[in-house]
Design a protein around this motif. Sequence first.
Motif, short mmCIF file in Angstrom:
data_model
loop_
_atom_site.label_atom_id
_atom_site.label_comp_id
_atom_site.label_asym_id
_atom_site.label_seq_id
_atom_site.Cartn_x
_atom_site.Cartn_y
_atom_site.Cartn_z
N LEU A 122 -4.27 -59.53 -3.21
CA LEU A 122 -5.16 -60.68 -2.64
C LEU A 122 -6.51 -60.86 -2.96
N LEU A 180 -10.46 -63.05 1.10
CA LEU A 180 -10.57 -63.17 2.33
C LEU A 180 -11.56 -63.87 2.72
N TYR A 199 -13.82 -63.50 5.52
CA TYR A 199 -15.18 -62.85 5.61
C TYR A 199 -15.99 -62.72 6.77
N THR A 206 1.48 -63.63 4.73
CA THR A 206 0.77 -63.85 3.58
C THR A 206 0.65 -63.00 2.25
N LEU A 218 -13.18 -62.25 8.99
CA LEU A 218 -13.34 -60.43 8.92
C LEU A 218 -13.94 -59.34 9.79
#
Length: 238
Positions: free
Chosen positions: A63, A66, A68, A98, A71
């Motif tokens: 990865l 993301l 965030y 993913t 998250l």
Amino acid sequence: MKKLLITLLIPCCAMAVDAQTKKTVVKKTTITAVAPVKFASTLDSASYAFGMSMAASLKSGGLKSLNYELLMKGLKAEFAGEKTLLSQESAQKAIGNTFKTVSQAKFSSNITVGKKFLENNKKTPGVQTTASGLQYLVLTAGDGIKPKETDSVLVHYKGTLLNGKQFDSSYDRGEPITLTLDRVIPGWTEGMQLMSKGAKYKFFIPYNLAYGERGAGQDIPPYSTLIFEIELLKVNGK
């Protein structure tokens, strides 16, 4: 004529000199200093460390970034005991999908090479293809009984990648191996039920019937199409 040319050039030269003498206006950019992060407690430093550790682990899995904001929402909701936007089952599925997408992109060449090989290989005289996509070539027919999916068998075998690199061989170890057909990769489970005792087949196994998206150890990369030569020495039964 010469006088006319000189007269025409004078305004141009004047303009050039004037342009050079004008001061260049430089816009001032205001730089806002970013306040350094200060850890007021051990929990602060540990919180930052958790972020570092999580990112390092995710990066090692392929990865690069993301969302965030989401998250942080997930973290806060879980810690607060609030109802989350995803169930545990859906969350695990999202994570799995993913990483699968990331892995497919990373090892796309293995998938492409494998598909191309199998497409060409099925045109080879003697090679047969089953409904699942498994390909095999009979080297020695054999004349004994055929094993069932739940049977234990004694075999000799050699496994290689498409580039010819050998990753395993019972022949090199000097002794055959006993195994149960429902505890091996799908390509073996299906393929060996086609064999009779005493037979020797060459199998060409697509990645989805082999070790799939994970591969196996250091020797078999993810999405690898594999080639096995298998000799069925004995059918032990259940």
